[in-house]
Write a protein that holds these residues in place. Structure first.
Motif: not given
Length: 323
Positions: A163-185
């Motif tokens: 449930r991490a929230n992203v500040s600012g206007t970004l072109p991807l939904p939060d759930r995809q950003i969370r997925l990318l962050a986990r893949a990154n780690l």
């Protein structure tokens, strides 16, 4: 104060400059990986056979470091959606490749970078706030990138939480950003594991990769100031383009950084062509301060007399050049 007239060019890029190409992506990724792996493999093989050939280490390590640095550039391109028609796939490829740079988490970088384009060179620009504090060449080279890398890592860890929230206007939904962050780690664990497995057979590989990482860190630190450090008398410049052919080969076209800010949806390897079109259109007339024609001449922007983004003062907005 010198204020540069930086109205956006009227030139509209042809469709072939904007459309992603799987073949081009494969060739570009292959080039970057080859620039890293070929000199690194040659160095390890040579030193295992002839340890006295160590003077070859520096030039080969430097070439390999540029190849490793290009993995970070591809991470940047992937999060501009320039590696695939599918945005998520573009970002996942970016995560996989850029994670070769140990500690560098492109997902955390992406959150800041999107705001960098929106607020370029002003106090709202995350890069301005982070990089402007470093004035001396030594701190710019040795501290600024470590600071930025640690910040991007912390951001990625935060974004990977449920449930991490992203500040600012970004072109991807939060759930995809969370997925990318986990893949990154996960990829930050994957690559060191691979190096350790390979080092069981080639022990010299680990110190060679460590040397590449250190040099890539220095290249990346210098790169930020080569792109955005100007004389203090210049008010709110956008960015600088470095036009030396060697810069283009080693930076995969990302050395045309002003063109990138003006047209961020054009992949970096096509920016040299876009630059030639801008020159032919006459847009660069009177704006030569935004060009650096010499590869080694660009090194001077790491000096204290070139503050990050020149001088800043309250001015009417230049307009949003898009993401």
């Amino acid at each position: 104060m010198t204020q540069l007239a930086l109205d956006k060019p009227t030139l509209r890029p042809a469709r072939d400059l904007l459309t992603t190409s799987p073949l081009e992506t494969a060739l570009v990724v292959g080039y970057a990986l080859l620039l890293f792996a070929a000199p690194l493999g040659l160095l390890v093989a040579t030193l295992e056979l002839a340890p006295q050939a160590w003077p070859l280490a520096i030039p080969l390590l430097l070439l390999a470091a540029y190849g490793l640095f290009l993995q970070g550039i591809l991470g940047h391109e992937g999060f501009h959606f320039n590696l695939s028609d599918n945005r998520l796939n573009s970002c996942l490829l970016a995560v996989l490749l850029s994670s070769m740079l140990a500690g560098f988490c492109v997902t955390g970088y992406f959150v800041d970078h999107w705001q960098h384009h929106r607020y370029n060179g002003s106090p709202k620009d995350p890069d301005w706030r982070l990089l402007r504090r470093y004035r001396l060449a030594l701190s710019r080279l040795l501290v600024s990138r470590l600071h930025a890398t640690a910040w991007y890592l912390l951001q990625t860890v935060r974004l990977a939480l449920p449930r991490a929230n992203v500040s600012g206007t970004l072109p991807l939904p939060d759930r995809q950003i969370r997925l990318l962050a986990r893949a990154n780690l996960a990829c930050q664990v994957l690559w060191p594991t691979l190096w350790l497995l390979l080092a069981a057979k080639w022990p010299l590989l680990l110190p060679a990769i460590a040397g590449c990482l250190l040099l890539a860190l220095l290249i990346s630190a210098l790169n930020a100031y080569q792109e955005h450090a100007f004389e203090a008398s210049v008010v709110m410049p956008v960015a600088r383009s470095r036009t030396a052919r060697l810069s283009t080969w080693l930076h995969l076209g990302s050395n045309y950084h002003l063109e990138h800010h003006l047209y961020p949806r054009v992949p970096c390897w096509r920016l040299p062509r876009l630059h030639r079109q801008l020159v032919a259109s006459g847009w660069y007339e009177g704006r030569q301060a935004l060009l650096e024609p010499h590869f080694f001449g660009a090194l001077r922007y790491c000096k204290a007399r070139f503050p990050y983004a020149g001088a800043w003062q309250a001015m009417p907005p230049r307009g949003n050049h898009g993401q």
